[in-house]
Scaffold this motif. Structure first.
Motif, mmCIF file in Angstrom:
data_model
loop_
_atom_site.group_PDB
_atom_site.id
_atom_site.type_symbol
_atom_site.label_atom_id
_atom_site.label_comp_id
_atom_site.label_asym_id
_atom_site.label_seq_id
_atom_site.Cartn_x
_atom_site.Cartn_y
_atom_site.Cartn_z
ATOM 1 N N ALA A 1 0.818 -1.217 0.000
ATOM 2 C CA ALA A 1 0.000 0.000 0.000
ATOM 3 C C ALA A 1 0.852 1.267 0.000
ATOM 4 O O ALA A 1 0.465 2.286 -0.596
ATOM 5 N N PHE A 2 2.014 1.217 0.642
ATOM 6 C CA PHE A 2 2.833 2.420 0.791
ATOM 7 C C PHE A 2 3.628 2.738 -0.467
ATOM 8 O O PHE A 2 3.886 3.913 -0.777
ATOM 9 N N GLU A 3 4.008 1.733 -1.226
ATOM 10 C CA GLU A 3 4.868 1.958 -2.394
ATOM 11 C C GLU A 3 4.232 2.898 -3.427
ATOM 12 O O GLU A 3 4.865 3.898 -3.822
ATOM 13 N N PRO A 4 2.993 2.655 -3.881
ATOM 14 C CA PRO A 4 2.421 3.603 -4.849
ATOM 15 C C PRO A 4 2.151 4.974 -4.249
ATOM 16 O O PRO A 4 2.214 5.984 -4.961
ATOM 17 N N LEU A 5 1.859 5.035 -2.956
ATOM 18 C CA LEU A 5 1.635 6.326 -2.309
ATOM 19 C C LEU A 5 2.916 7.148 -2.312
ATOM 20 O O LEU A 5 2.896 8.359 -2.578
ATOM 21 N N LEU A 6 4.030 6.511 -2.038
ATOM 22 C CA LEU A 6 5.311 7.214 -2.035
ATOM 23 C C LEU A 6 5.646 7.726 -3.434
ATOM 24 O O LEU A 6 6.140 8.846 -3.596
ATOM 25 N N GLU A 7 5.340 6.922 -4.432
ATOM 26 C CA GLU A 7 5.578 7.350 -5.810
ATOM 27 C C GLU A 7 4.713 8.559 -6.164
ATOM 28 O O GLU A 7 5.154 9.480 -6.858
ATOM 29 N N GLU A 8 3.495 8.596 -5.639
ATOM 30 C CA GLU A 8 2.594 9.722 -5.893
ATOM 31 C C GLU A 8 3.044 10.985 -5.173
ATOM 32 O O GLU A 8 3.035 12.083 -5.733
ATOM 33 N N LEU A 9 3.454 10.850 -3.904
ATOM 34 C CA LEU A 9 3.762 12.021 -3.073
ATOM 35 C C LEU A 9 5.144 12.597 -3.347
ATOM 36 O O LEU A 9 5.380 13.797 -3.115
ATOM 37 N N THR A 10 6.080 11.788 -3.786
ATOM 38 C CA THR A 10 7.472 12.202 -4.033
ATOM 39 C C THR A 10 8.033 13.087 -2.915
ATOM 40 O O THR A 10 8.421 14.238 -3.152
ATOM 41 N N PRO A 11 8.089 12.589 -1.671
ATOM 42 C CA PRO A 11 8.606 13.404 -0.571
ATOM 43 C C PRO A 11 10.123 13.528 -0.626
ATOM 44 O O PRO A 11 10.812 12.736 -1.286
ATOM 45 N N ASP A 12 10.628 14.515 0.085
ATOM 46 C CA ASP A 12 12.071 14.644 0.262
ATOM 47 C C ASP A 12 12.579 13.713 1.361
ATOM 48 O O ASP A 12 13.683 13.178 1.277
ATOM 49 N N VAL A 13 11.771 13.565 2.404
ATOM 50 C CA VAL A 13 12.153 12.763 3.567
ATOM 51 C C VAL A 13 10.934 11.974 4.024
ATOM 52 O O VAL A 13 9.803 12.480 3.987
ATOM 53 N N VAL A 14 11.169 10.759 4.492
ATOM 54 C CA VAL A 14 10.145 9.961 5.184
ATOM 55 C C VAL A 14 10.623 9.744 6.615
ATOM 56 O O VAL A 14 11.779 9.365 6.844
ATOM 57 N N VAL A 15 9.728 10.001 7.575
ATOM 58 C CA VAL A 15 10.039 9.806 8.986
ATOM 59 C C VAL A 15 9.242 8.624 9.510
ATOM 60 O O VAL A 15 8.006 8.611 9.427
ATOM 61 N N VAL A 16 9.939 7.625 10.038
ATOM 62 C CA VAL A 16 9.292 6.501 10.713
ATOM 63 C C VAL A 16 9.706 6.520 12.171
ATOM 64 O O VAL A 16 10.795 6.993 12.523
ATOM 65 N N VAL A 17 8.825 6.012 13.034
ATOM 66 C CA VAL A 17 9.084 6.065 14.472
ATOM 67 C C VAL A 17 8.916 4.678 15.078
ATOM 68 O O VAL A 17 8.102 3.871 14.623
ATOM 69 N N GLY A 18 9.702 4.398 16.114
ATOM 70 C CA GLY A 18 9.503 3.197 16.896
ATOM 71 C C GLY A 18 9.939 1.920 16.217
ATOM 72 O O GLY A 18 10.918 1.895 15.457
ATOM 73 N N ASP A 19 9.158 0.837 16.462
ATOM 74 C CA ASP A 19 9.652 -0.491 16.085
ATOM 75 C C ASP A 19 8.542 -1.468 15.690
ATOM 76 O O ASP A 19 8.703 -2.677 15.808
ATOM 77 N N ILE A 20 7.407 -0.942 15.240
ATOM 78 C CA ILE A 20 6.322 -1.840 14.854
ATOM 79 C C ILE A 20 6.508 -2.302 13.409
ATOM 80 O O ILE A 20 7.398 -1.826 12.706
ATOM 81 N N ASN A 21 5.676 -3.220 12.953
ATOM 82 C CA ASN A 21 5.815 -3.737 11.594
ATOM 83 C C ASN A 21 5.690 -2.645 10.538
ATOM 84 O O ASN A 21 6.368 -2.676 9.511
ATOM 85 N N SER A 22 4.818 -1.661 10.781
ATOM 86 C CA SER A 22 4.673 -0.549 9.834
ATOM 87 C C SER A 22 5.966 0.238 9.696
ATOM 88 O O SER A 22 6.289 0.748 8.612
#
Length: 369
Positions: free
Chosen positions: A78-99
């Motif tokens: 689900a995240f791969e096409p969204l990232l292609e659409e949004l074209t961000p400069d940075v992605v921030v992930v937090v913590g340690d869950i599967n997401s």
């Protein structure tokens, strides 16, 4: 203006992502909040968004529950096409869950810079899925944002370059301090008939503690002995609800529904002691100066033991009872790590928007061995 995607997927993420989003937006970044939907129910999601004042997510992936492989795979898909659409400069992930891991892997292959908040935490217990997620996420991240010196030391020992590692402090404590007075103003103690210092608070949700009936029965036996001298309140995590109903709980332990963020902070703040298997609770009790006994054999947050109010008791019932008895008789002094000052999110924004003191924002050309 930089476009930054901030990812949240479950309750442990919400308190971490909120101050980071706020700090980035105050400095002019365009922030897109993506909720993967790894956990999604009223008690574990909506009430926390309301309590923390988090705006509705810009994108909701709705991946739901499943095995580790199923959940991780659905988030990636689900995240791969969204990232292609949004074209961000940075992605921030937090913590340690599967997401966290799923979005990190997609980002690392897609090209945007990747920042991991709470980088470097290590339990060194490979039976914990969270440990696998932490180590793998760090391995593909550009910005390693550590909450404590021991986490930064772990990263150095694993071979990461100094310009990747940023000691920023603990964003959980940013959220705690920002909401503490609101939490103290709630009526949660009155609703449960509690008096400050007159009860102990318990949380149980780790698979190693609640999925095995024999282990859980031993923990409940210990809690029953403790409750004879200190009544215990146990907000029931959805993961543990069925097992607790099946086994039953000893007298002196009162089960209540899951608490929202403000209510839970108030319950921690006024407790005589907290017994937990949660990493976040170890941190919050340290910041609040409340004695905490951790019902695990290890912790990825050793600073809460070295500089805080946390004591490791393991899962042996006799050891738990003796540890709690000792802590109640002689509570550890209140101590808080230096950078747990409510400003971690500002330091994170400085790193992401300026590249930190070195001014470098390029993806590293080499990584840890």
């Amino acid at each position: 203006m930089l476009r930054i995607v901030c990812v949240a997927g479950a309750r442990p993420n919400y308190m971490k992502i909120k101050p980071v989003m706020d700090a980035l937006e105050r400095r002019g970044a365009e922030v897109v909040l993506v909720h993967t939907g790894q956990h999604y129910d009223e008690s574990m999601n909506d009430v926390f968004f309301r309590d923390l004042g988090i705006r509705p997510p810009d994108r909701f992936l709705g991946v739901g529950s499943g095995t580790h492989a199923q959940q991780t795979g659905r988030v990636m898909t689900a995240f791969e096409p969204l990232l292609e659409e949004l074209t961000p400069d940075v992605v921030v992930v937090v913590g340690d869950i599967n997401s966290t891991l799923a979005c990190a892997l997609v980002t690392a292959k897609a090209g945007p810079l990747l920042a991991h908040v709470e980088s470097g935490l290590r339990s060194r217990d490979w039976s914990m899925p969270e440990e696998v997620n932490r180590v793998a996420t760090d391995r593909v991240s550009d910005y390693l944002l550590a909450s404590s010196p021991d986490a930064a030391d772990n990263l150095r020992a694993e071979g990461y370059r100094e310009d990747q590692i940023h000691l920023v402090g603990n964003v959980m404590i940013d959220t705690l301090f920002a909401n503490l007075e609101r939490a103290r103003a709630t009526d949660v103690l009155d609703r449960h008939g509690l008096t400050p210092g007159g009860y102990g608070l318990v949380t149980l949700h780790r698979p190693a503690n609640v999925d095995d009936p024999e282990v859980l029965a031993g923990l409940l036996k210990a809690l029953g002995e403790i409750a004879g001298g200190c009544p215990l309140l146990l907000p029931v995590h959805p993961r543990a609800a069925a097992r607790l109903a099946e086994l039953g709980v000893p007298g002196g332990i009162r089960l209540v529904p899951p608490a929202g963020y403000l209510d839970f902070i108030a319950l921690q703040d006024s407790a005589r002691i907290v017994l937990t298997d949660s990493g976040g609770v170890q941190e919050e009790t340290t910041a609040l100066g409340v004695p905490c006994v951790t019902l695990r054999d290890n912790t990825e947050r050793p600073i809460t033991v070295e500089q805080g109010t946390n004591v490791l008791a393991g899962r042996d019932p006799a050891r738990i009872v003796s540890t709690v008895t000792r802590v109640l008789a002689d509570p550890p002094p209140a101590r808080r790590p230096e950078l747990w000052d409510g400003r971690a999110s500002e330091r994170i924004a400085e790193v992401l928007l300026t590249g930190g003191p070195s001014g470098q924002r390029a993806r590293p050309t080499d990584t840890a061995s």
